[in-house]
Every structure is written in C-alpha cells, then in structure tokens.
Design an enzyme around this catalytic site. Structure first.
Site, mmCIF file in Angstrom:
data_model
loop_
_atom_site.group_PDB
_atom_site.id
_atom_site.type_symbol
_atom_site.label_atom_id
_atom_site.label_comp_id
_atom_site.label_asym_id
_atom_site.label_seq_id
_atom_site.Cartn_x
_atom_site.Cartn_y
_atom_site.Cartn_z
ATOM 1 N N HIS A 274 13.395 -5.659 8.609
ATOM 2 C CA HIS A 274 13.516 -6.083 7.209
ATOM 3 C C HIS A 274 14.956 -6.327 6.790
ATOM 4 O O HIS A 274 15.200 -6.871 5.708
ATOM 5 C CB HIS A 274 12.878 -5.050 6.284
ATOM 6 C CG HIS A 274 11.387 -5.074 6.289
ATOM 7 N ND1 HIS A 274 10.628 -4.416 7.237
ATOM 8 C CD2 HIS A 274 10.506 -5.700 5.479
ATOM 9 C CE1 HIS A 274 9.348 -4.630 6.994
ATOM 10 N NE2 HIS A 274 9.234 -5.398 5.937
ATOM 11 N N SER A 296 7.683 -8.979 3.054
ATOM 12 C CA SER A 296 7.931 -7.666 3.677
ATOM 13 C C SER A 296 6.599 -7.024 4.007
ATOM 14 O O SER A 296 5.571 -7.355 3.430
ATOM 15 C CB SER A 296 8.707 -6.768 2.707
ATOM 16 O OG SER A 296 7.858 -6.339 1.650
ATOM 17 N N ASP A 297 6.628 -6.090 4.929
ATOM 18 C CA ASP A 297 5.437 -5.296 5.144
ATOM 19 C C ASP A 297 5.525 -4.104 4.205
ATOM 20 O O ASP A 297 6.420 -3.266 4.320
ATOM 21 C CB ASP A 297 5.346 -4.817 6.603
ATOM 22 C CG ASP A 297 4.023 -4.135 6.851
ATOM 23 O OD1 ASP A 297 3.704 -3.868 8.021
ATOM 24 O OD2 ASP A 297 3.286 -3.892 5.874
ATOM 25 N N TYR A 298 4.605 -4.107 3.244
ATOM 26 C CA TYR A 298 4.556 -3.015 2.278
ATOM 27 C C TYR A 298 5.963 -2.676 1.777
ATOM 28 O O TYR A 298 6.712 -3.590 1.401
ATOM 29 C CB TYR A 298 3.816 -1.817 2.861
ATOM 30 C CG TYR A 298 2.899 -1.198 1.839
ATOM 31 C CD1 TYR A 298 3.217 -0.016 1.207
ATOM 32 C CD2 TYR A 298 1.733 -1.853 1.462
ATOM 33 C CE1 TYR A 298 2.397 0.526 0.237
ATOM 34 C CE2 TYR A 298 0.887 -1.315 0.504
ATOM 35 C CZ TYR A 298 1.231 -0.123 -0.118
ATOM 36 O OH TYR A 298 0.407 0.397 -1.092
ATOM 37 N N GLY A 300 8.625 -2.053 3.259
ATOM 38 C CA GLY A 300 9.577 -2.203 4.363
ATOM 39 C C GLY A 300 11.001 -2.438 3.906
ATOM 40 O O GLY A 300 11.958 -1.992 4.548
#
Ligand code: GLC
Length: 749
Positions: A274, A296-298, A300
């Site tokens: 990230h 982003s992942d959650y 992140g």
C-alpha cells in the site's frame, strides 16, 4: 481448448522495481507485449468518456475530488460521508432497495450528483455459489471459471452491485495459508489463464451492460507467499520470482481490461504494497499501463502505521497516494489528510487528479451517470434452474480422483450404503470460504452429500456422523463402525468446514482436523469397500488416509450443487476428470513444496545421502500438481515437435501429442505441456506449465492435441526485472501431470 497466454512480457522497464533500471537484456519480438488494456471500451467511446472526465474534473472542488477517494463499508458511514467528506463508493451493502436509497442521496443530494460505485466480494458466486476458485482451477477448463464469472456478474449487477473484488490471482506455494482456497493454486500459467478469462467474463463486452461488473485483480502482490503461511505476514521474494511467479496474472488481467486492482496487506522486501510506488506506479501503472483505479485492501493504507512505514494517518495517506493507491477502503486517512498534504506540497494536485480521473473513468464506463439506480424488481433472490445446472457442471468438472485402488469407485446404487462423516450433512460448509453474500444466498442451503446420495441410491442408505469436524470426541465412532460393517460399502465425507480456510484462517497442521482420521481408519478396517470424499479449502496431508482407504475423491468446497455433483461421481453418472492445481504434501514439514521448483545443486537422489531430502519422509508430494485419475485410463503418445529450433525474435514451435482412451468408459483427460530451460543465467524451474487441454474421449477413441510455444513461453525475468529469452536448449514434457516424461527438445537461437 489449447491455452498459451500471449503476454510474453515487456523488455523495457521505465522504473526499477526493487532492482536497477535498464534496457532489455534481449529485445526480441517478445520484448514489449502489447500492453494497451483491452478494456471494455472502444477507442471512440474512450475519447468521449475522457472528455467527460476532464469536464467533470474542472467543475469539482478540491474537497469533492478528495471525497471520491473514499470507499465506505456501511450505510451509516456512507450517509455521514456524503454530508461531510464526500464519498466515492460503498461496499458490503446488499439489497437493491438499500443500494438505491444511498445512491439517491449521492445523486440527488450532492452538488454534482456523482454516483457511487457499489462493490462487493463476489468471489465465486453472488446468489448461486460455484466451487471455490481453487476447485475451479482443478477443472483445468477456463470455461468453468468463465461460467462462474458470467453467472455471478449477472446476478450481482441485477441486484445493484457494480464491482466485484475478484478475481483473486495470488499464486501460492503455501497450503497452510487459508486464502489458497481463493486463488488458482501454485502455478502462474494456470492462474494467468484463469485471471484473464475471469476478468473478461465479469466485465463482458461492456461494463455498462446489465450483466457486467467491474473486475478487481487482487491482491497486488505476492500475498500468497506469507512466511509460515500466516495471513498478513511478511513476504520477501526476489525480483525474478516476483516477476516470474506472482506478477504474470496481474499483467494478463490488465491486458484483459481489468477496471480495478486491489493492493495487498503484505510487505514485499520490506515495503508494504500500500506504500510501494515501485510496485503500484512503477510496474502496474507505468510498465503495464493500467488505466483503471487501485483500491486499498480494507484498512491497508492505515496499516502502514503498524507496518512501520508511517508514523500516523497523515504519513499513511501521503505514502498511499504517492504510491498510487487511488481509493481508500474503510479507513479514512485520505479524506482526513489530503487537503493538508496538498497544501504542504507533500502530495501534488496531479496525483490527486490522476486518482479521481481513474475513478471517474470506471464510473462512466459502468454507465452509472446514465443509470445510477437498479431496478428493484429485477433483483436476484434465488438461483434458477439454469444457474444450478451451471454450478453443478462446474462442481463436477472440479472433482479430482486422487486414488482408486481396486476401482472401488464408482459404487453401485443398489445394496446398503453407509454414509459416514461430519460433512455428509454439511450445507453452507459446501460453499466454502467467501461464500456468496447475495440476496438469497443465505436462504438457499446447498443439497447435502447425504441427501444427494439418498436421491440416487436404489438400495438402503444409512448415516452416522462418527465425529465432529474438529472436535476431539470419539463417542460416535463405534456407531459409525457398526453401520459400515453392516453395509455393502461405506462413503466417508470428511474435511474442513468453511471457517477453516479463507482469510485469517491459516492452519499449522494441514491434516484432517479433529479425530476424522481415527474415524476413517476404524471404518475402513470394518469395511474394506470404503471410499473417502473430501470437502476442503486447501491441500491436506493425506498420507495416513491413503494408507487406510482405497479411494479418495477430492471435491474441494464444491458450492451450491456440490452435493449432487459428488453423488453423480460416486455412482459413476459422471467420471471425474479434474487435476490438482496444487501439490499435496506428504507432511506439513515439507512445506513449501511445489512442482515448479529449482533443481538445486544436489537434487534428491535415493542413492546418495548428500542430496536434498528429509530423513523422515519420502521425497516429493503424495499427489503432485496436475495429478488426477479417472474411471477409465488414457495413454499419451506420439509427441511431435514441428521444428528443432525457435528464433528468440519470434516464431513458434508446435508440440502435439495423441491422447487415447484405453479404458471401458468415456472420460476426460487433461493433456499438459511443460517446458524446462536446463541452462540459463537465472536457474529455471524443473518444469513450467505452458499448455493444457481437457479432452473428452469415448473408449478407444484417440485425438491429437496441439500446443504452440513462442519465445514468450520460454523466456523469464532476470534479477533486474528484465525480460530475457536466452539461446540454448528447451526441454519439452508432455503428459497427464507435472511428472510428465521428457518428450523432446528444441533449441532457441
Ligand atoms: C478483505 C480481503 C479482500 C476483500 C476486502 C473487502 O480484508 O483481504 O480480499 O476484498 O477485505 O471485503
């Protein structure tokens, strides 16, 4: 269908990724594959779209731009955002009416009325659940993955979802990692083929279609290589392995027109994805020319703080935006800090505009400005007969017959059948991890294996659970043994429940959980005609089970129609033809264990102590990548190469072979083509899958299958991420698993 990705690679790198910049070591025709994304828009429409994007950008205030970078995960936070920071999208909100309600607040309640993009994890089904992606990979049939994506996209879009966080394309050598269930296994070629096919099938011919959703290639990158198999853990891979093993599926997804990409929770060589500009801007946006947006992942972005790349939310926002992560999921560091970062010059207006531009592009391609609302009457609330048929076919094609000593399978429908095991009556556990969140999914239990067997059997069927999935209790084993002893055949249904794989579900021991092995041994001792069916989300160590029972059918988490597909196979109505997309180790102590490994300087030699091996376990996997039996037998022969040489600068070598059904019933075989470069500047894996074709043959029938090899199939990235096609011999292996014999060779000139 023969499959050879046409994405050989690029040879020029404008930015270094953890290595030195430089021109291609070998230019060659494969130097720079066409990278312009085959997105769902045509040039004319793209120009028109881009004009609309620029017009909108010019009208947007700075805060309205910043608001587009926010992705909220609840209605409450979305409503709050719309009246404060601004909002670009929502996810994990299900139901057409609820989605329309929040969309109306965005479209009719804000100054510019920019519609929200609505996302959801539609990983292997929305309302109709297909097998987990690892099971789909076992079909070695791209149509299975495409069918899932097409059905899922139609169900989701008709229910108000515009965007799925799939396909997940994390190549994985780590069966302890729970998310191996969500990917397509240990091989980059198979994962690449399926990543491209699934991306196109989700997105259809136009993102604006009522049956299309925007795809999301995830998780960039190398998330499938966590140390110890523990989720979210450190990843430290070499540049060459990153580019040869983990990145090819993403390149293919971009070339297939993927609208979005999701970054991964892990570090790569000490830099979190990230906050990794080399990876996101350098490789994905510059080198692969990705034109969509990165989410982003959650949390992140915010996790850059515990990672140790950021001191606080402001730092995290700066690193994420600089890296090229365009939209922040769930956490709010962007909307809280972007204005100040702009004012201080820590981020630039160009960076902000680029992020917003990418998001608006996708929203326009989805047609959201024209059709922001979903027809609530069209919402999908239950599977149909057609989607059930598709799911059943997918489940059937994903089954892998691991073992069948004495041809115990298939079993007769007559007589007394004892169905034993804790997963015989499983319903939602058959859907596996990341089961569909769609309307109707949680009110449509899959048919159990027991019920499906009862429906097809013509004799007597009895059931005993024997034990729990993971409990230690053995009180049920005696009843199970008695039932098995009194029966003509016993069918064990064993494995993992849906919570034992998926996110944050690493297992340090990948054997059968609880006392299931004990149950299996007791039942098999009482009943020699015992077969085992496995429902699981990862490779398991089956050495003890294989020693106890003569037949093992791997069913993975087979989805809504998995029970019926299993019963069809158990009785021989269908003939399993799947192959393993991952190696099954003999012991967890062997992990990581994978087919595409380097040879080492001292490859295993049973006659030489000083070679690479263990003292306490046999060499190699119990069941190798590409392995799978059938109720019939096949022979692969007469391998032919069209040429003895291949020019590095282009050209191709055809490899063909005859496959024949030498048995008594019709069946499927997957002919597999592997290559090996035995001498190269970067040592190459002992095998690299470069083609597969699943063929159905009646008894006695033969067919010649043909594969095309190009320089893109034999080249590799070096330690500076430069593409190389080197002169020398290439060995060719053709067969029905990764243990295929050497079939010939050619020379690259
Ligand atoms: C999860 C997963 C990711 C998923 C996202 C949204 O943490 O890592 O794959 O798409 O959050 O649910």
């Amino acid at each position: 269908m023969t499959t050879t990705p046409t994405t050989p690679a690029d040879g020029l790198t404008r930015r270094r990724l953890l290595g030195t910049a430089g021109t291609a070591a070998v230019a060659g025709a494969a130097a720079l594959a066409p990278v312009a994304p085959a997105s769902a828009t045509t040039p004319g429409r793209t120009a028109s779209r881009d004009r609309r994007v620029e017009q909108l950008l010019r009208r947007m205030t700075r805060q309205e731009k910043i608001g587009q970078l926010r992705l909220a995960n609840t209605v409450e936070s979305a409503e709050e955002a719309l009246t404060t920071t601004g909002l670009g999208g929502i996810f994990s909100v299900v139901g057409a009416r609820a989605i329309n309600a929040i969309q109306r607040k965005a479209v009719e309640g804000t100054r510019l009325g920019i519609p929200l993009i609505v996302g959801l994890d539609v990983i292997h089904g929305y309302t109709t659940n297909f097998p987990i992606p690892l099971g789909q990979a076992a079909a070695f049939d791209a149509d299975v993955a495409a069918d899932d994506a097409r059905v899922s996209a139609a169900e989701a879009r008709r229910s108000g979802i515009h965007w799925t966080f799939a396909p997940m394309m994390d190549v994985c050598h780590e069966p302890r990692w729970g998310r191996i269930a969500e990917g397509n296994g240990e091989d980059p070629y198979l994962t690449t083929v399926l990543a491209a096919v699934k991306t196109k099938a989700y997105q259809g011919s136009s993102l604006a279609s009522a049956t299309s959703v925007a795809a999301c290639a995830k998780h960039l990158a190398a998330y499938g290589a966590p140390e110890g198999g523990r989720d979210y853990n450190t990843v430290d891979v070499s540049i060459q392995r990153l580019h040869n093993l983990y990145l090819p599926p993403f390149k293919a997804a971009v070339e297939a027109g993927a609208a979005t990409v999701m970054t991964s929770f892990n570090t790569i060589a000490g830099v979190p994805a990230h906050g990794n500009a080399d990876l996101v801007r350098g490789v994905l946006k510059d080198r692969y020319r990705f034109e969509g947006f990165v989410v982003s992942d959650y949390t992140g972005v915010q996790e850059l703080i515990p990672h140790g790349q950021a001191a606080d939310g402001r730092d995290a926002a700066r690193e994420g935006i600089r890296a090229g992560v365009d939209m922040e999921m769930t956490s709010t560091t962007y909307v809280e800090n972007a204005a100040a970062l702009l004012a201080s010059g820590a981020i630039t207006q160009r960076q902000l505009d680029d992020a917003v531009r990418r998001i608006l592009r996708v929203k326009l391609d989805l047609g959201l400005f024209e059709e922001p609302y979903v027809d609530e009457a069209g919402e999908v609330t239950a599977p149909t007969a057609a989607t059930r048929r598709s799911a059943r076919s997918a489940a059937a094609r994903s089954l892998v017959l691991l073992r069948n000593e004495g041809d115990v399978l298939p079993i007769p429908r007559t007589g007394r059948i004892a169905v034993i095991g804790p997963l015989a009556t499983a319903t939602y556990d058959l859907n596996g991890t990341w089961a569909g969140l769609g309307t109707g999914a949680s009110t449509t239990p899959p048919t159990t294996v027991l019920a499906a067997i009862e429906a097809l059997a013509t004799g007597t069927v009895v059931h005993e659970p024997g034990c729990d999935v993971s409990g230690r209790g053995t009180g049920g084993i005696d009843a199970a043994v008695a039932a098995a002893r009194a029966a003509d055949v016993a069918v064990l249904v064993l494995g993992e429940d849906a919570t034992m794989s998926g996110e944050a579900a690493a297992r340090s021991d990948i054997g059968l959980p609880g006392v299931q092995q004990r149950l299996a041994e007791a039942v098999a001792e009482a009943q020699p005609s015992t077969v085992a069916v496995l429902v699981n989300g990862r490779p398991l160590t089956l050495t003890a089970l294989a020693a106890a029972v003569p037949a093992i059918l791997e069913a993975w988490a087979p989805g809504l129609e998995g029970g019926r597909a299993i019963a069809d196979a158990v009785f021989g109505a269908t003939n399993p033809g799947g192959k393993l997309p991952v190696s099954f180790p003999r012991s967890v102590g062997q992990v990581p264990l994978y087919y595409n490994h380097e040879n080492t300087g001292r490859p295993y030699d049973p006659d030489n102590k000083f070679t690479s091996k263990y003292l306490d376990v046999e060499d190699g996997p119990l069941y190798p990548f590409g392995h799978g039996l059938s109720y019939t037998t096949f022979e692969v022969s007469d391998v032919r190469l069209s040429r003895a040489t291949m020019s590095r600068r282009g050209g191709s070598v055809s490899v063909s072979a005859v496959v024949r059904n030498t048995g008594r019933v019709a069946g499927d075989e997957v002919v597999q083509l592997y290559v090996r470069d035995p001498v190269a500047s970067i040592v190459q894996p002992v095998r690299r899958l470069r083609g597969f074709e699943r063929v159905r043959l009646e008894p006695g029938v033969r067919r010649r299958v043909t594969f095309e090899l190009t320089p893109g199939d034999v080249g590799f990235y070096d330690g500076d991420a430069r593409w190389r096609v080197e002169r020398g011999e290439i060995e060719v292996y053709v067969g029905t698993s990764s243990q295929a014999p050497l079939a010939g060779s050619f020379t690259v000139r």
